[in-house]
Design an enzyme around this catalytic site. Structure first.
Site, PDB file in Angstrom:
ATOM      1  N   LYS A  38       0.808  -1.227   0.038  1.00 53.75           N
ATOM      2  CA  LYS A  38      -0.023  -0.018  -0.035  1.00 53.75           C
ATOM      3  C   LYS A  38       0.907   1.186   0.010  1.00 53.75           C
ATOM      4  O   LYS A  38       0.556   2.241  -0.693  1.00 53.75           O
ATOM      5  CB  LYS A  38      -0.862  -0.042   1.183  1.00 53.75           C
ATOM      6  CG  LYS A  38      -1.730  -1.123   1.375  1.00 53.75           C
ATOM      7  CD  LYS A  38      -2.697  -1.151   2.453  1.00 53.75           C
ATOM      8  CE  LYS A  38      -2.053  -1.297   3.763  1.00 53.75           C
ATOM      9  NZ  LYS A  38      -1.402  -2.209   4.375  1.00 53.75           N
ATOM     10  N   ARG A 113     -10.006   1.086   8.152  1.00 53.72           N
ATOM     11  CA  ARG A 113      -9.403  -0.393   8.555  1.00 53.72           C
ATOM     12  C   ARG A 113     -10.452  -1.000   9.541  1.00 53.72           C
ATOM     13  O   ARG A 113     -10.239  -2.179   9.961  1.00 53.72           O
ATOM     14  CB  ARG A 113      -8.298  -0.164   9.261  1.00 53.72           C
ATOM     15  CG  ARG A 113      -6.792  -0.616   9.086  1.00 53.72           C
ATOM     16  CD  ARG A 113      -5.757  -0.225  10.049  1.00 53.72           C
ATOM     17  NE  ARG A 113      -4.715  -1.060   9.833  1.00 53.72           N
ATOM     18  CZ  ARG A 113      -3.528  -0.600   9.103  1.00 53.72           C
ATOM     19  NH1 ARG A 113      -3.577   0.420   8.310  1.00 53.72           N
ATOM     20  NH2 ARG A 113      -2.426  -1.612   9.175  1.00 53.72           N
ATOM     21  N   ARG A 159      11.444  -5.453   5.052  1.00 53.78           N
ATOM     22  CA  ARG A 159      11.144  -3.825   4.696  1.00 53.78           C
ATOM     23  C   ARG A 159      12.172  -2.897   5.591  1.00 53.78           C
ATOM     24  O   ARG A 159      12.303  -3.086   6.717  1.00 53.78           O
ATOM     25  CB  ARG A 159       9.768  -3.467   5.234  1.00 53.78           C
ATOM     26  CG  ARG A 159       9.334  -2.032   5.208  1.00 53.78           C
ATOM     27  CD  ARG A 159       7.939  -1.798   5.366  1.00 53.78           C
ATOM     28  NE  ARG A 159       7.180  -2.386   6.232  1.00 53.78           N
ATOM     29  CZ  ARG A 159       5.922  -2.550   6.361  1.00 53.78           C
ATOM     30  NH1 ARG A 159       5.125  -1.830   5.169  1.00 53.78           N
ATOM     31  NH2 ARG A 159       5.262  -3.062   7.324  1.00 53.78           N
ATOM     32  N   ARG A 192      11.091  -0.671  11.073  1.00 53.49           N
ATOM     33  CA  ARG A 192       9.985  -0.252  11.850  1.00 53.49           C
ATOM     34  C   ARG A 192       9.942  -1.259  13.208  1.00 53.49           C
ATOM     35  O   ARG A 192       9.980  -2.345  13.020  1.00 53.49           O
ATOM     36  CB  ARG A 192       8.689  -0.412  11.014  1.00 53.49           C
ATOM     37  CG  ARG A 192       8.140   0.823  10.455  1.00 53.49           C
ATOM     38  CD  ARG A 192       7.189   0.654   9.504  1.00 53.49           C
ATOM     39  NE  ARG A 192       5.856  -0.036   9.960  1.00 53.49           N
ATOM     40  CZ  ARG A 192       4.733  -0.290   9.396  1.00 53.49           C
ATOM     41  NH1 ARG A 192       4.698   0.209   8.095  1.00 53.49           N
ATOM     42  NH2 ARG A 192       3.772  -0.986  10.177  1.00 53.49           N
ATOM     43  N   ARG A 203      -0.926  -8.325  13.897  1.00 59.21           N
ATOM     44  CA  ARG A 203      -1.302  -7.367  12.887  1.00 59.21           C
ATOM     45  C   ARG A 203      -2.162  -8.155  11.695  1.00 59.21           C
ATOM     46  O   ARG A 203      -2.819  -7.363  11.145  1.00 59.21           O
ATOM     47  CB  ARG A 203      -0.121  -6.682  12.222  1.00 59.21           C
ATOM     48  CG  ARG A 203       0.461  -5.753  13.234  1.00 59.21           C
ATOM     49  CD  ARG A 203       1.942  -5.291  12.795  1.00 59.21           C
ATOM     50  NE  ARG A 203       1.993  -4.594  11.575  1.00 59.21           N
ATOM     51  CZ  ARG A 203       3.267  -4.650  10.798  1.00 59.21           C
ATOM     52  NH1 ARG A 203       4.393  -5.135  11.288  1.00 59.21           N
ATOM     53  NH2 ARG A 203       3.224  -4.086   9.548  1.00 59.21           N
TER      54      ARG A 203
HETATM   55  P1  ADP Z   1       1.107  -1.827   7.523  1.00 62.54           P
HETATM   56  O1  ADP Z   1       2.011  -0.907   6.473  1.00 62.54           O
HETATM   57  O2  ADP Z   1       1.959  -2.749   7.957  1.00 62.54           O
HETATM   58  O3  ADP Z   1      -0.470  -2.207   6.916  1.00 62.54           O
HETATM   59  P2  ADP Z   1       0.496   0.586   9.082  1.00 62.54           P
HETATM   60  O4  ADP Z   1       1.637   1.537   8.884  1.00 62.54           O
HETATM   61  O5  ADP Z   1      -0.607   1.215   8.102  1.00 62.54           O
HETATM   62  O6  ADP Z   1       0.780  -0.682   8.675  1.00 62.54           O
HETATM   63  O7  ADP Z   1       0.020   0.733  10.380  1.00 62.54           O
HETATM   64  C1  ADP Z   1       0.722   0.677  11.540  1.00 62.54           C
HETATM   65  C2  ADP Z   1       0.036   0.496  12.897  1.00 62.54           C
HETATM   66  O8  ADP Z   1      -0.656   1.621  13.005  1.00 62.54           O
HETATM   67  C3  ADP Z   1      -1.214  -0.511  12.844  1.00 62.54           C
HETATM   68  O9  ADP Z   1      -0.763  -1.691  13.060  1.00 62.54           O
HETATM   69  C4  ADP Z   1      -2.211   0.097  13.996  1.00 62.54           C
HETATM   70  O10 ADP Z   1      -1.852  -0.104  15.232  1.00 62.54           O
HETATM   71  C5  ADP Z   1      -2.112   1.650  13.366  1.00 62.54           C
HETATM   72  N1  ADP Z   1      -2.955   2.091  12.409  1.00 62.54           N
HETATM   73  C6  ADP Z   1      -2.703   2.553  11.031  1.00 62.54           C
HETATM   74  N2  ADP Z   1      -3.787   2.748  10.594  1.00 62.54           N
HETATM   75  C7  ADP Z   1      -4.925   2.681  11.659  1.00 62.54           C
HETATM   76  C8  ADP Z   1      -6.173   2.815  11.245  1.00 62.54           C
HETATM   77  N3  ADP Z   1      -6.993   3.310  10.352  1.00 62.54           N
HETATM   78  N4  ADP Z   1      -7.078   2.379  12.422  1.00 62.54           N
HETATM   79  C9  ADP Z   1      -6.276   1.889  13.655  1.00 62.54           C
HETATM   80  N5  ADP Z   1      -5.175   1.900  13.817  1.00 62.54           N
HETATM   81  C10 ADP Z   1      -4.457   2.159  12.559  1.00 62.54           C
HETATM   82  P1  ADP Z   2       2.125  -1.792   3.322  1.00 61.59           P
HETATM   83  O1  ADP Z   2       2.388  -0.366   3.267  1.00 61.59           O
HETATM   84  O2  ADP Z   2       1.026  -2.462   2.526  1.00 61.59           O
HETATM   85  O3  ADP Z   2       2.458  -2.541   4.716  1.00 61.59           O
HETATM   86  P2  ADP Z   2       4.722  -1.636   1.902  1.00 61.59           P
HETATM   87  O4  ADP Z   2       4.443  -0.607   0.419  1.00 61.59           O
HETATM   88  O5  ADP Z   2       5.576  -0.780   3.047  1.00 61.59           O
HETATM   89  O6  ADP Z   2       3.259  -2.226   2.311  1.00 61.59           O
HETATM   90  O7  ADP Z   2       5.435  -2.794   1.207  1.00 61.59           O
HETATM   91  C1  ADP Z   2       6.041  -3.833   2.174  1.00 61.59           C
HETATM   92  C2  ADP Z   2       7.461  -4.222   1.723  1.00 61.59           C
HETATM   93  O8  ADP Z   2       7.469  -5.014   0.302  1.00 61.59           O
HETATM   94  C3  ADP Z   2       8.549  -3.229   1.438  1.00 61.59           C
HETATM   95  O9  ADP Z   2       9.710  -3.421   1.894  1.00 61.59           O
HETATM   96  C4  ADP Z   2       8.205  -2.884  -0.226  1.00 61.59           C
HETATM   97  O10 ADP Z   2       9.769  -2.649  -0.625  1.00 61.59           O
HETATM   98  C5  ADP Z   2       7.970  -4.494  -0.414  1.00 61.59           C
HETATM   99  N1  ADP Z   2       7.126  -4.729  -1.859  1.00 61.59           N
HETATM  100  C6  ADP Z   2       6.091  -3.660  -2.065  1.00 61.59           C
HETATM  101  N2  ADP Z   2       5.526  -4.378  -3.104  1.00 61.59           N
HETATM  102  C7  ADP Z   2       6.253  -5.370  -3.487  1.00 61.59           C
HETATM  103  C8  ADP Z   2       6.240  -6.306  -4.661  1.00 61.59           C
HETATM  104  N3  ADP Z   2       5.058  -5.993  -5.652  1.00 61.59           N
HETATM  105  N4  ADP Z   2       7.102  -7.194  -4.649  1.00 61.59           N
HETATM  106  C9  ADP Z   2       7.845  -7.317  -3.989  1.00 61.59           C
HETATM  107  N5  ADP Z   2       8.061  -6.588  -2.717  1.00 61.59           N
HETATM  108  C10 ADP Z   2       7.116  -5.614  -2.712  1.00 61.59           C
END
Ligand code: ADP
Ligand code: ADP
Length: 249
Positions: A38, A113, A159, A192, A203
């Protein structure tokens, strides 16, 4: 309280958008489990369509780093891999969407979410609860990235990100040119705090239990577009751009 977070990025975007003359894109929602891509894809959308990425995870992390009141509350919840309360997150998003750079559209990354957040967003867009920022198209384009569980684990554990510019890397799939150093600004990359194995499972469970109903909700209302997020990054980006261009036309 937490409005200060991310000001520099917002100003830079607002400046670049002042010169942009293309049509409004409106809200875009990227759904998907942790590690689905994302953040990576949001940044690419942001660069191509000149609309800001509104990442609730990033805003929460900025608040934790800055030690704001919200950050104090969110820190322990995030460290456990649970979700921050709907009230706090919705208020944070409401304040962010009021900013002028969101007028032409924005990418919501990590929001909504929960079903409650999705209902809240629809009410916000429907009632136009904020002034002077009506998007031309009320309903968001909702894209869900589906990714295999084992691939998610590889992505999350690999990541790394730049604390200065926010660029995302992966030791396996998208390594920096010089190990652990940002290609753009030379900052040392960080892992992170919640990308540890013991926090990843809660998560993913939170996603399955609380975020899947959000996708069901958009599916029922005919607004969900599912994409195979297992494909290489550039292929996923191409699909997303095609979807957005179709809506944009
Ligand atoms: P990921 O990239 O792994 O999907 P995020 O960076 O979006 O994770 O979120 C990290 C953490 O921040 C989540 O595990 C949660 O604790 C909190 N968080 C993020 N977005 C939301 C949301 N929309 N509602 C509740 N908690 C959130
Ligand atoms: P999210 O925001 O959904 O948690 P991220 O964009 O941070 O996901 O991506 C998670 C990890 O996977 C990062 O280290 C990124 O570089 C890698 N990644 C993202 N998209 C791809 C893909 N299509 N193929 C392989 N690795 C990916």
């Amino acid at each position: 309280m937490w409005e200060a977070a991310g000001n520099t990025v917002r100003e830079a975007l607002a400046n670049s958008m002042a010169q942009e003359t293309s049509r409004d894109l409106g809200p875009v929602v990227l759904l998907g489990p942790p590690g689905a891509g994302k953040g990576t894809q949001s940044k690419r959308i942001m660069e191509k369509y000149l609309i800001p990425q509104v990442s609730t995870g990033d805003i929460l992390r900025q608040n934790v780093d800055q030690g704001t009141e919200l950050g104090h509350i969110a820190k322990a919840v995030m460290a456990r891999g649970e979700l921050v309360s709907d009230d706090l997150v919705c208020e944070m998003v409401r304040l962010r969407l009021k900013e002028p750079d969101c007028k032409r559209g924005y990418v919501l990354d990590g929001f909504p979410r929960t079903a409650a957040q999705a209902g809240w967003l629809d009410a916000l867009l429907d009632d136009r609860l904020f002034d002077n920022s009506r998007p031309t198209r009320a309903w968001p384009i909702v894209i869900r990235l589906d990714v295999d569980y084992n691939q998610l684990l590889l992505r999350i554990t690999g990541r790394r990100s730049c604390p200065t510019c926010g660029r995302i890397y992966n030791v396996r799939f998208q390594p920096a040119s010089v190990d652990c150093v940002c290609d753009i600004d030379g900052t040392r990359l960080i892992t992170r705090n919640d990308d540890r194995l013991e926090v990843i499972q809660p998560r993913i469970t939170a996603y399955q239990e609380q975020t899947r109903p959000v996708a069901d909700y958009y599916q029922r209302t005919g607004r969900l577009i599912s994409l195979n997020g297992d494909q290489p990054m550039d292929v996923v980006t191409e699909h997303i751009f095609r979807i957005l261009d179709d809506h944009h036309a």
